[in-house]
Enzyme design. Structure first.
Site, short mmCIF file in Angstrom:
data_model
loop_
_atom_site.label_atom_id
_atom_site.label_comp_id
_atom_site.label_asym_id
_atom_site.label_seq_id
_atom_site.Cartn_x
_atom_site.Cartn_y
_atom_site.Cartn_z
N HIS A 82 8.48 3.57 8.82
CA HIS A 82 8.27 2.71 9.99
C HIS A 82 6.97 3.13 10.68
O HIS A 82 6.75 4.32 10.89
CB HIS A 82 9.46 2.80 10.95
CG HIS A 82 9.31 1.89 12.12
ND1 HIS A 82 9.54 0.53 12.02
CD2 HIS A 82 8.89 2.12 13.38
CE1 HIS A 82 9.29 -0.03 13.19
NE2 HIS A 82 8.89 0.91 14.03
N THR B 89 0.83 -1.21 0.00
CA THR B 89 0.00 0.00 0.00
C THR B 89 0.87 1.26 0.00
O THR B 89 0.47 2.27 -0.57
CB THR B 89 -0.98 0.04 1.19
OG1 THR B 89 -0.25 0.14 2.41
CG2 THR B 89 -1.90 -1.17 1.21
N GLU C 205 23.28 1.44 9.24
CA GLU C 205 23.52 0.06 9.69
C GLU C 205 22.73 -0.29 10.95
O GLU C 205 22.66 -1.46 11.33
CB GLU C 205 25.03 -0.18 9.89
CG GLU C 205 25.69 0.58 11.04
CD GLU C 205 25.92 2.07 10.77
OE1 GLU C 205 25.55 2.55 9.68
OE2 GLU C 205 26.45 2.73 11.69
C1 GAR Z 1 3.71 -0.62 6.71
O1 GAR Z 1 2.91 -0.32 7.82
C2 GAR Z 1 5.15 -0.25 6.97
O2 GAR Z 1 5.29 0.93 7.72
C3 GAR Z 1 5.61 -1.43 7.76
O3 GAR Z 1 5.00 -2.54 7.14
C4 GAR Z 1 3.79 -2.14 6.50
C5 GAR Z 1 3.85 -2.51 5.04
O4 GAR Z 1 2.63 -2.30 4.41
N1 GAR Z 1 7.03 -1.53 7.78
C6 GAR Z 1 7.73 -1.98 8.82
O5 GAR Z 1 7.21 -2.42 9.82
C7 GAR Z 1 9.23 -1.93 8.66
N2 GAR Z 1 9.89 -2.06 9.93
P1 GAR Z 1 2.50 -2.17 2.82
O6 GAR Z 1 3.18 -3.38 2.21
O7 GAR Z 1 1.03 -2.17 2.59
O8 GAR Z 1 3.16 -0.87 2.41
#
Ligand code: GAR
Length: 202
Positions: free
Chosen positions: A111, A15, A149
């Protein structure tokens, strides 16, 4: 006008990738998505990219055998496509310093919390929202930051707060954070970084 070449790295639904695609030509004008790379062949994000006519690639750590080989393959593909900026949009694997050091201030990540809360190794996707609910915070949000990193430890580019409401489940909270923060912040941050790079290049 010169456009910075962006690669979006994804693992799942995509998304945030969709928000970036939809922002092209409006919020996002200084960069263009030239490539979408997934570490999961079944990611729906790949379908979104194909529908938008964007080239895709799949890189599988299991097939390549090691983190080193995975990162080397990733670098090779990004170089082949002349990629200048990398956006991690739900990319659920940690990149080591030997990769991140090649792209200083050129990798962005979104994030789903207000860093430094609920971040770092093990905090991804719904787990982040579950942790926020378990702690009982009344405000959470999203952060876009540069990637170095340290997992979720790079310089913060943008943050937006979102209310936690009584009765929230991780799924309901995730959706609110996406709608009210992630899908807005990520294209804006991508534009800021690409515009800055274009200025340096001209
Ligand atoms: C999103 O909420 C993103 O912020 C999170 O995963 C989801 C992916 O959704 N990312 C993390 O947690 C990274 N540490 P999407 O595939 O629908 O964009």
């Amino acid at each position: 006008m010169r456009k910075t070449k962006i690669a979006v790295l994804v693992s799942g639904g995509g998304t945030n990738l969709q928000a970036l695609i939809d922002a092209q030509g409006s919020t996002l004008v200084s960069g263009e998505i030239a490539l979408v790379v997934s570490n999961n062949a079944g990611a729906y994000a790949l379908e979104r990219a194909k529908k938008a006519g964007i080239e895709t690639a799949v890189v599988l750590k299991k097939e390549l055998g090691s983190q080193e080989a995975f990162e080397a393959k990733l670098k090779e593909i990004l170089t082949e496509h002349g990629i200048e900026v990398i956006i991690l949009a739900g990319f659920m694997t940690i990149l080591t310093e030997s990769f991140t050091a090649c792209y200083p201030k050129r990798i962005l990540n979104v994030h789903p919390s207000l860093i430094p809360s609920f971040c770092g190794a093990g905090f991804y996707g719904l787990r982040v929202h579950q942790a926020a609910l378990d702690y009982g915070v009344k405000v959470t949000g999203a952060t876009v930051h540069f990637v170095n990193e340290i997992p979720d430890g790079g310089e913060i580019i943008a943050q937006k707060a979102v209310e936690v409401l009584p009765g929230d489940t991780p799924e309901v909270l995730q959706r609110r954070v996406m709608e009210q923060a992630e899908w807005i912040l990520l294209p804006q941050a991508a534009e800021t970084v690409c515009a800055q790079l274009n200025k340096q290049t001209n």
